[in-house]
Design an enzyme around this catalytic site. Structure first.
Site, short mmCIF file in Angstrom:
data_model
loop_
_atom_site.label_atom_id
_atom_site.label_comp_id
_atom_site.label_asym_id
_atom_site.label_seq_id
_atom_site.Cartn_x
_atom_site.Cartn_y
_atom_site.Cartn_z
N SER A 1 139.35 10.56 60.80
CA SER A 1 140.08 9.41 60.26
C SER A 1 140.91 8.69 61.33
O SER A 1 141.12 7.49 61.24
CB SER A 1 140.98 9.84 59.09
N THR A 2 141.38 9.41 62.35
CA THR A 2 142.16 8.76 63.42
C THR A 2 141.36 7.63 64.05
O THR A 2 141.89 6.54 64.28
CB THR A 2 142.56 9.80 64.50
N TYR A 3 140.08 7.86 64.31
CA TYR A 3 139.23 6.82 64.89
C TYR A 3 138.83 5.79 63.84
O TYR A 3 138.83 4.58 64.10
CB TYR A 3 137.99 7.42 65.55
N LEU B 1 126.42 11.90 69.76
CA LEU B 1 127.28 11.16 68.84
C LEU B 1 127.14 9.66 69.09
O LEU B 1 127.03 9.23 70.24
CB LEU B 1 128.75 11.56 69.05
N GLU B 2 127.19 8.88 68.03
CA GLU B 2 127.15 7.42 68.17
C GLU B 2 128.46 6.87 67.63
O GLU B 2 128.86 7.17 66.51
CB GLU B 2 125.97 6.85 67.38
N TYR C 1 113.96 23.00 61.23
CA TYR C 1 113.80 22.04 62.34
C TYR C 1 113.04 22.68 63.49
O TYR C 1 112.18 22.05 64.10
CB TYR C 1 115.18 21.56 62.80
N GLN D 1 118.53 19.74 72.89
CA GLN D 1 119.03 18.67 73.77
C GLN D 1 120.32 19.11 74.45
O GLN D 1 121.16 19.76 73.85
CB GLN D 1 119.20 17.36 73.01
#
Length: 189
Positions: free
Chosen positions: A113-115, A137-138, A171, A181
């Site tokens: 939530s900060t971002y 992450l995007e 997966y 990755q």
């Protein structure tokens, strides 16, 4: 299916290397950095940190964004403690933590939530059963101003859901294209 608590996450991190490195408590402040966006173990999740490797999207080549044929020249690579995302653009990063998801667990990555309160959105993404690696992450900057994200601080929370039964196909069984990755990984088809 049930959401897992801090006790389960701690046990799985220590016994099965679910999260590596694993921080056994919520870190909100460090001597070196002062105020820190929190990371580490929380009540029903784990707040991950962003590494200092970023791919910032730029459209200097006037490319069309195409997930089937993504032009990697549309990214500028930087290594820094701070990433400034241009207005109405995005950046890719990776977690500091490496994950090994068990066969009977689904993990969901949510933004902090900060971002979010600053208009910086982390894409919601699943970590499927038996997936492993650093999470790419995007970060979308939805504002008309440049926006900062900080390396080695909390950026997203992982929630863990354990099923009563094993999935039929994991997966790893499917030999997923993002299995194992290690760095910031752009889209693949």
């Amino acid at each position: 299916m049930s959401i897992k608590s801090d006790k389960w996450i701690r046990r799985m991190a220590l016994e099965s290397h679910l999260i590596d490195p694993f921080i056994d408590k919520q870190v909100k402040h460090t001597e070196e950095a002062g105020s820190t966006v929190s990371y580490g173990l929380s009540s029903y999740g784990y707040d991950v940190r962003c590494a200092d490797e970023f791919k910032i999207f730029t459209n200097i080549n006037s490319a069309t964004v195409d997930p089937k044929n993504f032009d990697e020249d549309s990214f500028i690579d930087i290594k820094s403690e701070v990433c400034v995302i241009p207005p109405n653009s995005f950046a890719l990063a990776r977690t500091v933590e490496y994950f090994k998801i068990p066969r009977n667990v689904l993990t969901i990555c949510l933004g902090k939530s900060t971002y979010a309160r600053c208009g910086i959105i982390v894409n919601v993404t699943p970590l499927e059963p038996e997936w492993e690696g650093h999470v790419t992450l995007e970060f979308s900057n939805t504002t008309s101003l440049p926006a900062k994200i900080y390396a080695n601080e909390g950026v997203a929370q992982m929630l863990f859901f354990e099923s009563d039964e094993l999935c039929e196909t994991s997966y790893a069984d499917r030999k997923g294209k993002y299995q194992g990755q290690l760095g910031v990984t752009p889209p693949k088809v």
